[in-house]
Design an enzyme around this catalytic site. Structure first.
Site, PDB file in Angstrom:
ATOM      1  N   HIS A 122       0.841  -1.192   0.000  1.00 57.76           N
ATOM      2  CA  HIS A 122       0.000   0.000   0.000  1.00 57.76           C
ATOM      3  C   HIS A 122       0.882   1.250   0.000  1.00 57.76           C
ATOM      4  O   HIS A 122       2.054   1.203   0.400  1.00 57.76           O
ATOM      5  CB  HIS A 122      -0.929  -0.021   1.218  1.00 57.76           C
ATOM      6  CG  HIS A 122      -2.044  -1.030   1.074  1.00 57.76           C
ATOM      7  ND1 HIS A 122      -3.144  -1.061   1.892  1.00 57.76           N
ATOM      8  CD2 HIS A 122      -2.219  -2.043   0.188  1.00 57.76           C
ATOM      9  CE1 HIS A 122      -3.946  -2.057   1.518  1.00 57.76           C
ATOM     10  NE2 HIS A 122      -3.405  -2.663   0.485  1.00 57.76           N
ATOM     11  N   GLU A 181       1.032   3.893   1.815  1.00 60.14           N
ATOM     12  CA  GLU A 181       1.592   4.327   3.097  1.00 60.14           C
ATOM     13  C   GLU A 181       2.833   3.508   3.434  1.00 60.14           C
ATOM     14  O   GLU A 181       3.845   4.036   3.923  1.00 60.14           O
ATOM     15  CB  GLU A 181       0.575   4.141   4.232  1.00 60.14           C
ATOM     16  CG  GLU A 181      -0.721   4.927   4.076  1.00 60.14           C
ATOM     17  CD  GLU A 181      -1.802   4.168   3.319  1.00 60.14           C
ATOM     18  OE1 GLU A 181      -1.457   3.442   2.349  1.00 60.14           O
ATOM     19  OE2 GLU A 181      -2.973   4.281   3.683  1.00 60.14           O
ATOM     20  N   CYS A 214      -2.827  -0.414   7.248  1.00 63.85           N
ATOM     21  CA  CYS A 214      -1.938   0.744   7.140  1.00 63.85           C
ATOM     22  C   CYS A 214      -2.034   1.610   8.375  1.00 63.85           C
ATOM     23  O   CYS A 214      -1.076   2.299   8.735  1.00 63.85           O
ATOM     24  CB  CYS A 214      -2.305   1.556   5.916  1.00 63.85           C
ATOM     25  SG  CYS A 214      -1.937   0.645   4.430  1.00 63.85           S
ATOM     26  N   ASP A 258     -17.463  -2.214 -38.041  1.00 64.22           N
ATOM     27  CA  ASP A 258     -16.038  -1.840 -38.068  1.00 64.22           C
ATOM     28  C   ASP A 258     -15.084  -2.995 -37.814  1.00 64.22           C
ATOM     29  O   ASP A 258     -13.875  -2.851 -38.004  1.00 64.22           O
ATOM     30  CB  ASP A 258     -15.755  -0.758 -37.006  1.00 64.22           C
ATOM     31  CG  ASP A 258     -16.570   0.504 -37.230  1.00 64.22           C
ATOM     32  OD1 ASP A 258     -17.038   0.689 -38.365  1.00 64.22           O
ATOM     33  OD2 ASP A 258     -16.742   1.279 -36.272  1.00 64.22           O
ATOM     34  N   THR A 266     -26.097   3.569 -30.427  1.00 66.10           N
ATOM     35  CA  THR A 266     -27.300   2.930 -29.867  1.00 66.10           C
ATOM     36  C   THR A 266     -27.029   2.445 -28.451  1.00 66.10           C
ATOM     37  O   THR A 266     -27.801   2.716 -27.519  1.00 66.10           O
ATOM     38  CB  THR A 266     -27.738   1.735 -30.757  1.00 66.10           C
ATOM     39  OG1 THR A 266     -27.801   2.184 -32.109  1.00 66.10           O
ATOM     40  CG2 THR A 266     -29.076   1.190 -30.331  1.00 66.10           C
ATOM     41  N   GLY A 293     -26.518   5.277 -25.973  1.00 64.63           N
ATOM     42  CA  GLY A 293     -27.799   5.883 -25.584  1.00 64.63           C
ATOM     43  C   GLY A 293     -28.485   5.062 -24.507  1.00 64.63           C
ATOM     44  O   GLY A 293     -29.049   5.617 -23.551  1.00 64.63           O
ATOM     45  N   ALA A 294     -28.397   3.734 -24.629  1.00 64.59           N
ATOM     46  CA  ALA A 294     -29.031   2.861 -23.629  1.00 64.59           C
ATOM     47  C   ALA A 294     -28.344   3.010 -22.269  1.00 64.59           C
ATOM     48  O   ALA A 294     -29.008   3.061 -21.230  1.00 64.59           O
ATOM     49  CB  ALA A 294     -28.984   1.410 -24.112  1.00 64.59           C
TER      50      ALA A 294
HETATM   51  N1  LIG Z   1     -17.318   7.548 -33.939  1.00 69.64           N
HETATM   52  C1  LIG Z   1     -17.338   6.718 -32.942  1.00 69.64           C
HETATM   53  O1  LIG Z   1     -16.810   6.991 -31.862  1.00 69.64           O
HETATM   54  C2  LIG Z   1     -17.986   5.398 -33.107  1.00 69.64           C
HETATM   55  C3  LIG Z   1     -17.873   4.441 -32.098  1.00 69.64           C
HETATM   56  C4  LIG Z   1     -18.507   3.251 -32.275  1.00 69.64           C
HETATM   57  C5  LIG Z   1     -19.265   3.044 -33.405  1.00 69.64           C
HETATM   58  N2  LIG Z   1     -19.343   3.982 -34.357  1.00 69.64           N
HETATM   59  C6  LIG Z   1     -20.165   3.793 -35.565  1.00 69.64           C
HETATM   60  O2  LIG Z   1     -21.469   3.507 -35.106  1.00 69.64           O
HETATM   61  C7  LIG Z   1     -22.086   2.604 -36.015  1.00 69.64           C
HETATM   62  C8  LIG Z   1     -22.654   1.437 -35.230  1.00 69.64           C
HETATM   63  O3  LIG Z   1     -23.514   1.934 -34.226  1.00 69.64           O
HETATM   64  P1  LIG Z   1     -24.841   1.212 -33.818  1.00 69.64           P
HETATM   65  O4  LIG Z   1     -25.585   2.177 -32.976  1.00 69.64           O
HETATM   66  O5  LIG Z   1     -25.491   0.640 -35.029  1.00 69.64           O
HETATM   67  O6  LIG Z   1     -24.270  -0.002 -32.991  1.00 69.64           O
HETATM   68  P2  LIG Z   1     -23.968  -0.336 -31.465  1.00 69.64           P
HETATM   69  O7  LIG Z   1     -24.492   0.681 -30.543  1.00 69.64           O
HETATM   70  O8  LIG Z   1     -22.536  -0.722 -31.389  1.00 69.64           O
HETATM   71  O9  LIG Z   1     -24.783  -1.659 -31.334  1.00 69.64           O
HETATM   72  C9  LIG Z   1     -26.169  -1.621 -31.473  1.00 69.64           C
HETATM   73  C10 LIG Z   1     -26.691  -2.979 -31.118  1.00 69.64           C
HETATM   74  O10 LIG Z   1     -26.457  -3.213 -29.736  1.00 69.64           O
HETATM   75  C11 LIG Z   1     -27.528  -3.901 -29.219  1.00 69.64           C
HETATM   76  N3  LIG Z   1     -28.153  -3.049 -28.210  1.00 69.64           N
HETATM   77  C12 LIG Z   1     -28.710  -1.867 -28.347  1.00 69.64           C
HETATM   78  N4  LIG Z   1     -29.229  -1.424 -27.195  1.00 69.64           N
HETATM   79  C13 LIG Z   1     -28.967  -2.365 -26.310  1.00 69.64           C
HETATM   80  C14 LIG Z   1     -29.255  -2.511 -24.951  1.00 69.64           C
HETATM   81  N5  LIG Z   1     -29.946  -1.641 -24.243  1.00 69.64           N
HETATM   82  N6  LIG Z   1     -28.837  -3.598 -24.381  1.00 69.64           N
HETATM   83  C15 LIG Z   1     -28.156  -4.503 -25.075  1.00 69.64           C
HETATM   84  N7  LIG Z   1     -27.863  -4.444 -26.357  1.00 69.64           N
HETATM   85  C16 LIG Z   1     -28.289  -3.373 -26.978  1.00 69.64           C
HETATM   86  C17 LIG Z   1     -28.525  -4.162 -30.337  1.00 69.64           C
HETATM   87  O11 LIG Z   1     -28.255  -5.441 -30.874  1.00 69.64           O
HETATM   88  P3  LIG Z   1     -29.439  -6.350 -31.568  1.00 69.64           P
HETATM   89  O12 LIG Z   1     -29.971  -5.491 -32.658  1.00 69.64           O
HETATM   90  O13 LIG Z   1     -28.748  -7.569 -32.016  1.00 69.64           O
HETATM   91  O14 LIG Z   1     -30.445  -6.578 -30.495  1.00 69.64           O
HETATM   92  C18 LIG Z   1     -28.173  -3.059 -31.312  1.00 69.64           C
HETATM   93  O15 LIG Z   1     -28.470  -3.399 -32.618  1.00 69.64           O
HETATM   94  C19 LIG Z   1     -21.034   2.213 -37.006  1.00 69.64           C
HETATM   95  O16 LIG Z   1     -21.208   2.977 -38.168  1.00 69.64           O
HETATM   96  C20 LIG Z   1     -19.737   2.599 -36.352  1.00 69.64           C
HETATM   97  O17 LIG Z   1     -18.754   2.931 -37.281  1.00 69.64           O
HETATM   98  C21 LIG Z   1     -18.721   5.162 -34.227  1.00 69.64           C
END
Ligand SMILES: NC(=O)c1ccc[n+]([C@@H]2O[C@H](COP(=O)([O-])OP(=O)(O)OC[C@H]3O[C@@H](n4cnc5c(N)ncnc54)[C@H](OP(=O)(O)O)[C@@H]3O)[C@@H](O)[C@H]2O)c1
Length: 373
Positions: free
Chosen positions: A58, A60, A92, A207, A302, A305-306
């Site tokens: 640790h 300390e 500690c 990707d 996606t 957002g969740a």
């Molecule tokens: N610029 C950046 O920093 C960055 C980073 C990452 C990705 N991207 C881009 O983002 C795009 C992909 O994004 P996306 O939104 O389609 O994909 P994502 O967020 O990686 O994955 C979406 C999938 O995750 C699952 N999902 C969604 N909500 C969920 C929840 N609450 N719990 C569990 N699973 C959940 C679903 O799968 P199911 O449909 O099979 O149920 C959904 O289709 C690509 O074009 C990539 O290049 C950009």
């Protein structure tokens, strides 16, 4: 005694202890990062230390070892309340007592019932103990572990790369690369500091990322090397067997809905459903059970957002490129906000330039915690 007025000399030494604590980032899970500075009785620095890795000494103990007999009658500055329990190392609080410290200054009390009590033991033995000095800064350096200790789940950092107009991919779905090599190198450093890297199956399909920290960071202090766990959130098991995230470079878990099987049996983590997706709180609980203290969430929009909608995002790191797309996916998908009054309000922690890009670090304002249910 609570610290009210910040004594300048005390603040300088505590700031140094916080700097030392940060050196442990990425190595100490499931333990906290901790730093310590020991002064001799005349106020000269006699020892410095930080907790280098779980199972290691640790902070300390390291600082006291360096100080030796000079610690007697001196002052110790510790970023987290000294532990009062015997884990892989002894308490500690006892080490500080045996060294004969006259005064101990603590930034943040230990929130875990198992380890807390160090300050009380020191006070009972007649040591002057003060708490709260540079508490906000010490909280920040240990944000991951304090979240883990207080909420019983890993701390979540959501990272994204976007254009100046907030797009994370172009209209045709391409997103490699929005930001500069310098920004991407910084992402690899942040990955290496995390215990787990999480992405949605949409990102894996679009990707085919490796989700590894490259170059792999190896400890040079004899501590065990650590490779972050990769996690794909994939309710229906759509991850292709040949996906790069399933290669041998790092361990991988694929979180699927209960009852879903994929051809690849190993590394499946079945979870209850939550609406259209998975129960993300259950995911974090499972990761915490595997000693994951810090999660680096790489999207996509996606899944991010969740996480936000469920109040499970503790830090946002945005890399913003000086480019405009005008069309294409937004950086963030549906996040449970229907009206401006429900916006996820954040505070900026850090704004810096990385190559030609901006790096912005933000944290939810306190009221955000009320979203966590
Ligand atoms: N610029 C950046 O920093 C960055 C980073 C990452 C990705 N991207 C881009 O983002 C795009 C992909 O994004 P996306 O939104 O389609 O994909 P994502 O967020 O990686 O994955 C979406 C999938 O995750 C699952 N999902 C969604 N909500 C969920 C929840 N609450 N719990 C569990 N699973 C959940 C679903 O799968 P199911 O449909 O099979 O149920 C959904 O289709 C690509 O074009 C990539 O290049 C950009």
């Amino acid at each position: 005694m609570e610290h009210t007025a910040h004594d300048g000399v005390d603040a300088v030494h505590m700031a140094r202890a916080i700097e030392l604590a940060a050196l442990g980032h990425g190595r100490t899970s499931p333990n906290p990062v901790v730093g310590c500075v020991v002064l001799d009785a005349s106020g000269h620095v006699a020892g410095e230390g930080f907790h280098p890795y779980a199972g290691g000494p640790h902070a300390e103990v390291v600082a006291l070892r360096e100080a030796g007999g000079r610690a007697r009658g001196g002052t110790a500055y510790v970023t987290l309340e000294p532990c009062d329990h015997t884990g892989r190392t002894g308490p500690c609080s006892r080490a500080l007592l045996e060294a004969g410290l006259a005064r101990v200054v603590v930034a943040v009390p230990d929130p875990t019932p198992r380890a807390a009590g160090g300050a009380a033991r020191l006070r009972a033995a007649g040591v002057a103990v003060e708490t709260g000095l540079l508490a906000a800064e010490a909280e920040r350096v240990n944000a991951e572990w304090l979240t883990f200790a207080r909420l019983g789940r890993p701390h979540v950092t959501w990272k994204f790369a976007a254009t100046l107009d907030g797009r994370s991919a172009a209209a045709d779905g391409t997103s490699q690369w929005i930001t500069s090599p310098e920004a991407r190198a910084d992402v690899h450093r942040m990955r290496a500091r995390s215990d787990a890297i999480v992405a949605g199956v949409g990102t894996v399909l679009a990707d085919d990322p490796r989700l590894t920290a490259r170059p792999t960071v190896r400890a040079d202090d004899g501590s065990p090397g650590r490779i972050p766990l990769r996690v794909v959130v994939d309710p229906s098991g759509r991850t292709p067997p040949g996906a790069r995230v399933l290669d041998d470079e790092a361990p991988t878990l694929v979180a699927v809905a209960e009852g879903v099987t994929t051809p690849r049996g190993a590394g499946l983590l079945p979870l209850p459903r939550h609406g259209a997706g998975l129960d993300l709180r259950a995911l974090l609980k499972e990761l915490a059970a595997r000693d994951v203290v810090s999660v680096f969430l790489e999207g996509g929009p996606t899944l991010a957002g969740a996480f936000l909608a469920q109040g499970l995002t503790d830090r946002v790191v945005a890399y913003v490129a000086p480019a405009l797309l005008g069309a294409g996916a937004p950086a963030l998908g549906e996040a449970g906000v229907a009206t401006i009054a429900r916006a996820h309000r954040m505070s900026f922690d850090e704004i810096s330039r990385i190559g030609p890009d901006l790096k912005i670090v933000a944290r939810p304002q306190l009221a955000e915690n009320s979203r966590e249910k």
